[in-house]
Design a protein around this motif. Sequence first.
Motif, PDB file in Angstrom:
ATOM      1  N   LEU A  77       0.818  -1.445   0.012  1.00 45.61           N
ATOM      2  CA  LEU A  77      -0.032  -0.346   0.060  1.00 45.61           C
ATOM      3  C   LEU A  77       0.676   1.423   0.427  1.00 45.61           C
ATOM      4  CD1 LEU A  77      -2.400  -1.162   2.524  1.00 45.61           C
ATOM      5  CD2 LEU A  77      -3.346  -0.932   0.094  1.00 45.61           C
ATOM      6  N   LYS A  78       2.228   1.199  -0.050  1.00 44.63           N
ATOM      7  CA  LYS A  78       3.298   2.316  -0.032  1.00 44.63           C
ATOM      8  C   LYS A  78       3.055   3.651  -0.485  1.00 44.63           C
ATOM      9  CE  LYS A  78       7.919   3.935  -0.705  1.00 44.63           C
ATOM     10  NZ  LYS A  78       8.991   3.260  -1.490  1.00 44.63           N
ATOM     11  N   GLY A  79       2.226   4.824  -0.627  1.00 43.62           N
ATOM     12  CA  GLY A  79       1.994   5.770  -1.605  1.00 43.62           C
ATOM     13  C   GLY A  79       0.043   5.793  -1.654  1.00 43.62           C
ATOM     14  N   VAL A  80      -0.517   4.816  -0.680  1.00 46.87           N
ATOM     15  CA  VAL A  80      -1.851   4.916  -1.082  1.00 46.87           C
ATOM     16  C   VAL A  80      -2.272   6.846   0.768  1.00 46.87           C
ATOM     17  CG1 VAL A  80      -3.914   4.089  -0.536  1.00 46.87           C
ATOM     18  CG2 VAL A  80      -2.594   2.789  -1.443  1.00 46.87           C
ATOM     19  N   ARG A  81      -3.232   7.295   0.398  1.00 48.45           N
ATOM     20  CA  ARG A  81      -3.733   8.565   1.254  1.00 48.45           C
ATOM     21  C   ARG A  81      -5.489   7.874   1.099  1.00 48.45           C
ATOM     22  NH1 ARG A  81      -0.562  12.777   1.500  1.00 48.45           N
ATOM     23  NH2 ARG A  81       1.728  12.314   0.739  1.00 48.45           N
ATOM     24  N   THR A  82      -5.519   8.167   2.515  1.00 47.69           N
ATOM     25  CA  THR A  82      -6.968   7.750   2.906  1.00 47.69           C
ATOM     26  C   THR A  82      -7.546   8.706   3.649  1.00 47.69           C
ATOM     27  OG1 THR A  82      -8.713   6.000   2.466  1.00 47.69           O
ATOM     28  CG2 THR A  82      -7.183   6.247   4.213  1.00 47.69           C
ATOM     29  N   HIS A  83      -8.177   9.050   4.371  1.00 48.04           N
ATOM     30  CA  HIS A  83      -9.102  10.234   5.234  1.00 48.04           C
ATOM     31  C   HIS A  83      -9.844   8.034   6.328  1.00 48.04           C
ATOM     32  CE1 HIS A  83     -10.691  13.433   7.417  1.00 48.04           C
ATOM     33  NE2 HIS A  83     -12.144  12.218   7.920  1.00 48.04           N
ATOM     34  N   GLY A  84      -9.120   8.892   7.119  1.00 52.76           N
ATOM     35  CA  GLY A  84      -9.873   7.918   8.632  1.00 52.76           C
ATOM     36  C   GLY A  84      -9.924   8.338   9.386  1.00 52.76           C
ATOM     37  N   ARG A  85     -10.551   7.490  10.469  1.00 52.58           N
ATOM     38  CA  ARG A  85     -10.274   7.381  12.026  1.00 52.58           C
ATOM     39  C   ARG A  85      -9.371   6.024  12.360  1.00 52.58           C
ATOM     40  NH1 ARG A  85     -15.564   6.581  13.231  1.00 52.58           N
ATOM     41  NH2 ARG A  85     -15.590   9.245  12.845  1.00 52.58           N
ATOM     42  N   ALA A  86      -8.236   6.712  13.066  1.00 57.90           N
ATOM     43  CA  ALA A  86      -7.270   5.752  13.858  1.00 57.90           C
ATOM     44  C   ALA A  86      -6.897   6.059  14.932  1.00 57.90           C
ATOM     45  CB  ALA A  86      -5.831   6.145  13.041  1.00 57.90           C
ATOM     46  N   GLU A  87      -7.232   4.840  15.830  1.00 55.95           N
ATOM     47  CA  GLU A  87      -7.687   4.040  17.151  1.00 55.95           C
ATOM     48  C   GLU A  87      -6.307   3.091  17.457  1.00 55.95           C
ATOM     49  OE1 GLU A  87     -12.115   4.729  18.555  1.00 55.95           O
ATOM     50  OE2 GLU A  87     -11.629   3.005  18.503  1.00 55.95           O
ATOM     51  N   LEU A  88      -5.716   4.071  18.461  1.00 58.91           N
ATOM     52  CA  LEU A  88      -4.248   2.429  19.441  1.00 58.91           C
ATOM     53  C   LEU A  88      -5.104   2.171  20.704  1.00 58.91           C
ATOM     54  CD1 LEU A  88      -1.502   2.872  19.320  1.00 58.91           C
ATOM     55  CD2 LEU A  88      -1.242   4.406  20.832  1.00 58.91           C
ATOM     56  N   TRP A  89      -4.953   0.857  20.289  1.00 59.68           N
ATOM     57  CA  TRP A  89      -5.626   0.649  21.747  1.00 59.68           C
ATOM     58  C   TRP A  89      -4.261  -0.359  22.424  1.00 59.68           C
ATOM     59  CZ3 TRP A  89     -10.691   0.131  23.624  1.00 59.68           C
ATOM     60  CH2 TRP A  89     -11.629   0.411  23.135  1.00 59.68           C
ATOM     61  N   GLN A  90      -4.433  -0.956  23.877  1.00 58.44           N
ATOM     62  CA  GLN A  90      -3.482  -2.116  23.911  1.00 58.44           C
ATOM     63  C   GLN A  90      -4.601  -2.860  25.002  1.00 58.44           C
ATOM     64  OE1 GLN A  90      -1.103  -0.794  27.506  1.00 58.44           O
ATOM     65  NE2 GLN A  90       0.645  -1.125  26.528  1.00 58.44           N
ATOM     66  N   GLY A  91      -4.589  -3.647  24.442  1.00 54.97           N
ATOM     67  CA  GLY A  91      -5.509  -4.353  24.751  1.00 54.97           C
ATOM     68  C   GLY A  91      -6.898  -3.798  25.283  1.00 54.97           C
ATOM     69  N   ASN A  92      -7.950  -4.054  25.583  1.00 56.29           N
ATOM     70  CA  ASN A  92      -8.748  -2.904  25.962  1.00 56.29           C
ATOM     71  C   ASN A  92      -9.104  -1.953  26.122  1.00 56.29           C
ATOM     72  OD1 ASN A  92     -10.577  -5.781  25.156  1.00 56.29           O
ATOM     73  ND2 ASN A  92     -10.525  -6.289  27.901  1.00 56.29           N
ATOM     74  N   ARG A  93      -7.852  -1.531  26.402  1.00 56.24           N
ATOM     75  CA  ARG A  93      -7.676  -0.320  26.625  1.00 56.24           C
ATOM     76  C   ARG A  93      -6.940   1.451  25.816  1.00 56.24           C
ATOM     77  NH1 ARG A  93      -3.514   3.305  29.496  1.00 56.24           N
ATOM     78  NH2 ARG A  93      -2.118   1.580  28.915  1.00 56.24           N
ATOM     79  N   LEU A  94      -7.701   1.646  25.560  1.00 57.37           N
ATOM     80  CA  LEU A  94      -7.417   3.005  23.733  1.00 57.37           C
ATOM     81  C   LEU A  94      -6.929   4.176  24.999  1.00 57.37           C
ATOM     82  CD1 LEU A  94      -9.132   4.166  21.760  1.00 57.37           C
ATOM     83  CD2 LEU A  94     -10.031   5.951  22.705  1.00 57.37           C
ATOM     84  N   LEU A  95      -5.593   3.905  24.012  1.00 57.28           N
ATOM     85  CA  LEU A  95      -4.589   4.743  24.558  1.00 57.28           C
ATOM     86  C   LEU A  95      -4.899   6.553  23.750  1.00 57.28           C
ATOM     87  CD1 LEU A  95      -1.401   2.749  24.397  1.00 57.28           C
ATOM     88  CD2 LEU A  95      -2.656   3.023  26.224  1.00 57.28           C
ATOM     89  N   GLY A  96      -5.346   6.715  21.894  1.00 60.07           N
ATOM     90  CA  GLY A  96      -5.341   7.717  21.909  1.00 60.07           C
ATOM     91  C   GLY A  96      -6.396   7.702  20.496  1.00 60.07           C
TER      92      GLY A  96
END
Length: 353
Positions: A155-174
């Motif tokens: 996927l190198k170079g592919v751009r898209t609008h999206g939502r990103a969530e960072l998780w550690q197990g069941n804990r949302l970090l960001g």
Amino acid sequence: NLTNINCKMENYHGEDTEFIRPAMGELSPEKALELFFTLGLVTTVEQSGRVYPFSDQAGSVVDILRFSCASLGVNTVTGVTVSEIKRDKGGFLVVYGDNRDFFDKVIVCCGGIAGGKLGGTDMGYKLLENLGHTRTRLYPALVQIKTDRDLVKSLKGVRTHGRAELWQGNRLLGKSEGEIQFAEYGLTGPCIFEISRASATGGSETEIRLDLMPGMEKGEVLDFIFRRKYSQPSLTCEDLLTGLLHNRLGRTVLRYCGISLSQLLSELSDKDAAVAAGAVKCFKLKVTGTLGFDGAQVTAGGIKTGEFKPESLESRIVPGLYAAGEVLDIDGDCGGYNLQWAWASGRLAGKLR
């Protein structure tokens, strides 16, 4: 971008973010723009609140500051490294190259260790530590995130609008929403920069969950898939998500689901259709690290703010010594917040008293 008109306390990080209040009160984003305009810089504000020079050149900001310094008779010395600051006779002896100059006051504002190839250095920490100050642990921030490469390398170079969530197990970090760019090592782009601090400081066993269609509910994505299946049954699954996602991204999502790209849409089961819709809304990638300080735009952590007076930025340990900007344990989100802290803290530290 040189500031953000939507600056709030929650846009900043460090052991004590309350530390920034006096500086931000001294020079708010609005006051910063007024100051830059009086110096000769015309700016433009995006809908997001990010402020850019109207010329669209970072050099314009540097130039008007340089012109202002010259008009005030400021002596600028370049091409040397300050190796030591010594307390001497009620002031400071500054050693740089073969030179030694005496000053009654000193401000250390040489940034952090991020972006070493562009001039980032740890010298500010060393100079202040040698004068009795201490620092927190340092982390790269506003940095690219490395992930498992099996899925992203195509996927190198592919751009898209999206939502990103960072998780550690069941804990949302960001979490963040915006432009996401895929790279051979993982992910980059403003949306990823927003959660990179949490990734660098959050420890191991984390994953990023991407919502590739934040403007649609899962049911709407599933309806799209069923419409494609029943209206064009002779197509293969390779084209199932065409028109919804970038073609390469759509095919990668289907491989992630274990769906054969050569399978006819007429043969796609309802279960696999639901799995594909779920993957569009939650595409998971295991985090393996960041690109580190060389790739980072900002350093998280720094000299402890508790050792400086917030109302003046003067050292509580060494009278006459000041610090401003990123060398201190304050860092901001992506979008002009770090430069706003630089202007505000520099203004406060340099104020005549």
